[in-house]
Write a protein that holds these residues in place. Sequence first.
Motif, PDB file in Angstrom:
ATOM      1  N   ARG A  37       0.836  -1.200   0.000  1.00  0.00           N
ATOM      2  CA  ARG A  37       0.000   0.000   0.000  1.00  0.00           C
ATOM      3  C   ARG A  37       0.874   1.254   0.000  1.00  0.00           C
ATOM      4  NH1 ARG A  37      -2.462  -3.493   3.604  1.00  0.00           N
ATOM      5  NH2 ARG A  37      -1.857  -2.274   5.409  1.00  0.00           N
ATOM      6  N   ASP A  38       0.802   2.053   1.070  1.00  0.00           N
ATOM      7  CA  ASP A  38       1.571   3.303   1.145  1.00  0.00           C
ATOM      8  C   ASP A  38       2.816   3.169   2.022  1.00  0.00           C
ATOM      9  OD1 ASP A  38       0.247   3.046   3.538  1.00  0.00           O
ATOM     10  OD2 ASP A  38      -0.349   5.150   3.673  1.00  0.00           O
ATOM     11  N   MET A  39       3.363   1.941   2.077  1.00  0.00           N
ATOM     12  CA  MET A  39       4.542   1.700   2.913  1.00  0.00           C
ATOM     13  C   MET A  39       5.591   0.908   2.147  1.00  0.00           C
ATOM     14  SD  MET A  39       2.807   0.508   6.500  1.00  0.00           S
ATOM     15  CE  MET A  39       1.626  -0.565   5.718  1.00  0.00           C
ATOM     16  N   ILE A  40       6.839   1.140   2.528  1.00  0.00           N
ATOM     17  CA  ILE A  40       7.924   0.256   2.108  1.00  0.00           C
ATOM     18  C   ILE A  40       8.476  -0.339   3.395  1.00  0.00           C
ATOM     19  CG2 ILE A  40      10.164   0.030   0.991  1.00  0.00           C
ATOM     20  CD1 ILE A  40       9.436   2.474  -0.707  1.00  0.00           C
ATOM     21  N   ILE A  41       8.419  -1.657   3.483  1.00  0.00           N
ATOM     22  CA  ILE A  41       8.895  -2.371   4.665  1.00  0.00           C
ATOM     23  C   ILE A  41      10.193  -3.059   4.273  1.00  0.00           C
ATOM     24  CG2 ILE A  41       8.367  -4.164   6.366  1.00  0.00           C
ATOM     25  CD1 ILE A  41       5.319  -3.554   5.458  1.00  0.00           C
ATOM     26  N   VAL A  42      11.253  -2.747   5.009  1.00  0.00           N
ATOM     27  CA  VAL A  42      12.572  -3.273   4.681  1.00  0.00           C
ATOM     28  C   VAL A  42      13.058  -4.130   5.853  1.00  0.00           C
ATOM     29  CG1 VAL A  42      14.924  -2.680   3.979  1.00  0.00           C
ATOM     30  CG2 VAL A  42      13.027  -1.156   3.373  1.00  0.00           C
ATOM     31  N   THR A  43      13.496  -5.346   5.527  1.00  0.00           N
ATOM     32  CA  THR A  43      14.070  -6.251   6.519  1.00  0.00           C
ATOM     33  C   THR A  43      15.540  -6.419   6.204  1.00  0.00           C
ATOM     34  OG1 THR A  43      11.968  -7.453   6.554  1.00  0.00           O
ATOM     35  CG2 THR A  43      13.858  -8.525   7.597  1.00  0.00           C
ATOM     36  N   LEU A  44      16.392  -6.086   7.166  1.00  0.00           N
ATOM     37  CA  LEU A  44      17.840  -6.213   6.997  1.00  0.00           C
ATOM     38  C   LEU A  44      18.312  -7.273   7.982  1.00  0.00           C
ATOM     39  CD1 LEU A  44      17.061  -2.856   7.306  1.00  0.00           C
ATOM     40  CD2 LEU A  44      19.160  -2.824   6.010  1.00  0.00           C
ATOM     41  N   ILE A  83      16.660   9.048  -0.359  1.00  0.00           N
ATOM     42  CA  ILE A  83      16.843   7.856  -1.196  1.00  0.00           C
ATOM     43  C   ILE A  83      15.481   7.325  -1.651  1.00  0.00           C
ATOM     44  CG2 ILE A  83      17.521   5.406  -1.160  1.00  0.00           C
ATOM     45  CD1 ILE A  83      19.871   6.307   0.732  1.00  0.00           C
ATOM     46  N   ILE A  84      14.560   7.197  -0.703  1.00  0.00           N
ATOM     47  CA  ILE A  84      13.226   6.669  -1.026  1.00  0.00           C
ATOM     48  C   ILE A  84      12.514   7.609  -1.999  1.00  0.00           C
ATOM     49  CG2 ILE A  84      10.950   6.076  -0.092  1.00  0.00           C
ATOM     50  CD1 ILE A  84      13.200   3.994   0.527  1.00  0.00           C
ATOM     51  N   PHE A  85      12.617   8.916  -1.762  1.00  0.00           N
ATOM     52  CA  PHE A  85      11.969   9.880  -2.662  1.00  0.00           C
ATOM     53  C   PHE A  85      12.553   9.783  -4.078  1.00  0.00           C
ATOM     54  CE2 PHE A  85      11.604  14.022  -4.743  1.00  0.00           C
ATOM     55  CZ  PHE A  85      10.215  14.154  -4.752  1.00  0.00           C
ATOM     56  N   GLN A  90       7.804   9.511  -4.121  1.00  0.00           N
ATOM     57  CA  GLN A  90       6.881   9.684  -2.995  1.00  0.00           C
ATOM     58  C   GLN A  90       7.623  10.284  -1.799  1.00  0.00           C
ATOM     59  OE1 GLN A  90       3.455   8.479  -2.696  1.00  0.00           O
ATOM     60  NE2 GLN A  90       3.587   8.334  -4.914  1.00  0.00           N
ATOM     61  N   GLU A  91       6.982  11.248  -1.151  1.00  0.00           N
ATOM     62  CA  GLU A  91       7.529  11.798   0.095  1.00  0.00           C
ATOM     63  C   GLU A  91       7.371  10.763   1.204  1.00  0.00           C
ATOM     64  OE1 GLU A  91       9.010  14.716   0.808  1.00  0.00           O
ATOM     65  OE2 GLU A  91       8.779  15.566  -1.196  1.00  0.00           O
ATOM     66  N   VAL A  92       8.354  10.677   2.086  1.00  0.00           N
ATOM     67  CA  VAL A  92       8.248   9.836   3.276  1.00  0.00           C
ATOM     68  C   VAL A  92       7.602  10.691   4.358  1.00  0.00           C
ATOM     69  CG1 VAL A  92       9.518   8.546   5.035  1.00  0.00           C
ATOM     70  CG2 VAL A  92      10.261   8.454   2.643  1.00  0.00           C
ATOM     71  N   THR A  93       6.407  10.299   4.800  1.00  0.00           N
ATOM     72  CA  THR A  93       5.702  11.076   5.826  1.00  0.00           C
ATOM     73  C   THR A  93       6.117  10.664   7.236  1.00  0.00           C
ATOM     74  OG1 THR A  93       3.792   9.596   5.725  1.00  0.00           O
ATOM     75  CG2 THR A  93       3.717  11.569   4.347  1.00  0.00           C
ATOM     76  N   SER A  94       6.533   9.405   7.399  1.00  0.00           N
ATOM     77  CA  SER A  94       7.095   8.986   8.681  1.00  0.00           C
ATOM     78  C   SER A  94       8.009   7.789   8.476  1.00  0.00           C
ATOM     79  CB  SER A  94       6.004   8.674   9.714  1.00  0.00           C
ATOM     80  OG  SER A  94       5.209   7.591   9.302  1.00  0.00           O
ATOM     81  N   VAL A 109      10.411   0.889   8.346  1.00  0.00           N
ATOM     82  CA  VAL A 109       9.130   1.115   7.683  1.00  0.00           C
ATOM     83  C   VAL A 109       9.089   2.576   7.247  1.00  0.00           C
ATOM     84  CG1 VAL A 109       6.613   1.082   7.882  1.00  0.00           C
ATOM     85  CG2 VAL A 109       7.985  -0.649   9.083  1.00  0.00           C
ATOM     86  N   PHE A 110       8.926   2.758   5.945  1.00  0.00           N
ATOM     87  CA  PHE A 110       8.780   4.097   5.378  1.00  0.00           C
ATOM     88  C   PHE A 110       7.307   4.274   5.019  1.00  0.00           C
ATOM     89  CE2 PHE A 110      13.099   2.748   4.443  1.00  0.00           C
ATOM     90  CZ  PHE A 110      13.853   3.868   4.767  1.00  0.00           C
ATOM     91  N   LYS A 111       6.634   5.197   5.680  1.00  0.00           N
ATOM     92  CA  LYS A 111       5.236   5.517   5.367  1.00  0.00           C
ATOM     93  C   LYS A 111       5.281   6.622   4.324  1.00  0.00           C
ATOM     94  CE  LYS A 111       0.811   5.478   7.023  1.00  0.00           C
ATOM     95  NZ  LYS A 111      -0.084   4.955   6.032  1.00  0.00           N
ATOM     96  N   LEU A 112       4.595   6.397   3.204  1.00  0.00           N
ATOM     97  CA  LEU A 112       4.682   7.303   2.060  1.00  0.00           C
ATOM     98  C   LEU A 112       3.436   8.203   1.935  1.00  0.00           C
ATOM     99  CD1 LEU A 112       5.975   4.646  -0.490  1.00  0.00           C
ATOM    100  CD2 LEU A 112       7.339   6.212   0.900  1.00  0.00           C
ATOM    101  N   SER A 113       3.600   9.263   1.147  1.00  0.00           N
ATOM    102  CA  SER A 113       2.506  10.228   0.962  1.00  0.00           C
ATOM    103  C   SER A 113       1.383   9.685   0.085  1.00  0.00           C
ATOM    104  CB  SER A 113       3.048  11.523   0.371  1.00  0.00           C
ATOM    105  OG  SER A 113       3.722  11.254  -0.849  1.00  0.00           O
ATOM    106  N   GLY A 114       1.653   8.626  -0.688  1.00  0.00           N
ATOM    107  CA  GLY A 114       0.621   8.055  -1.555  1.00  0.00           C
ATOM    108  C   GLY A 114       0.708   6.548  -1.593  1.00  0.00           C
ATOM    109  N   ASP A 115      -0.278   5.927  -2.229  1.00  0.00           N
ATOM    110  CA  ASP A 115      -0.351   4.468  -2.337  1.00  0.00           C
ATOM    111  C   ASP A 115       0.549   4.001  -3.485  1.00  0.00           C
ATOM    112  OD1 ASP A 115      -1.023   1.782  -2.758  1.00  0.00           O
ATOM    113  OD2 ASP A 115      -3.093   2.089  -2.094  1.00  0.00           O
ATOM    114  N   LEU A 116       1.803   3.731  -3.189  1.00  0.00           N
ATOM    115  CA  LEU A 116       2.776   3.330  -4.193  1.00  0.00           C
ATOM    116  C   LEU A 116       2.411   1.996  -4.844  1.00  0.00           C
ATOM    117  CD1 LEU A 116       5.455   3.911  -5.629  1.00  0.00           C
ATOM    118  CD2 LEU A 116       6.638   2.838  -3.693  1.00  0.00           C
ATOM    119  N   GLU A 117       1.891   1.072  -4.058  1.00  0.00           N
ATOM    120  CA  GLU A 117       1.530  -0.236  -4.611  1.00  0.00           C
ATOM    121  C   GLU A 117       0.463  -0.076  -5.707  1.00  0.00           C
ATOM    122  OE1 GLU A 117       0.795  -4.705  -2.926  1.00  0.00           O
ATOM    123  OE2 GLU A 117      -0.272  -3.118  -1.893  1.00  0.00           O
ATOM    124  N   LYS A 118      -0.494   0.794  -5.471  1.00  0.00           N
ATOM    125  CA  LYS A 118      -1.561   1.047  -6.463  1.00  0.00           C
ATOM    126  C   LYS A 118      -0.977   1.685  -7.722  1.00  0.00           C
ATOM    127  CE  LYS A 118      -5.757   2.115  -5.016  1.00  0.00           C
ATOM    128  NZ  LYS A 118      -6.797   2.922  -4.372  1.00  0.00           N
TER     129      LYS A 118
END
Length: 121
Positions: A37-44, A83-85, A90-94, A109-118
């Motif tokens: 959805r509007d997140m990028i979840i990264v596991t390192l 980097i994410i932008f 998309q802007e990272v809102t949190s 977890v990068f919460k984005l300004s829009g639904d990137l998955e869509k």
Amino acid sequence: MDKSKGQLEAEVSKALTQWEKSYLGRGSISVKSDILRDMIIVTLTGILTPAEYALCKDKEGLLSIKNTRNSLVETGQEQLKDIIFSLTGQEVTSFHTDISTQTGERFMVFKLSGDLEKLLS
């Protein structure tokens, strides 16, 4: 956007690995990024050094490592958002992050300004 979801997830993983190496001095063993959805979840994985694992055997050492590692990433937060932008537009809102001192995994977890998955579908 002319990239597939999988291509963009791979680009995010590669960029964060490069950031880790240049900013923190070493990279994780593996990085997996997921767009949801509007997140990028990264596991390192493979974040902690053998010395850090040894320190994590008691509560005081564990909290010290957790705080130090989280502070290091927090100080680079603006670079991570940039980097994410640059990759997504998309802007990272949190931004949220934590590390497990048991498994040596970090989650970002990068919460984005829009639904990137869509946008990618």
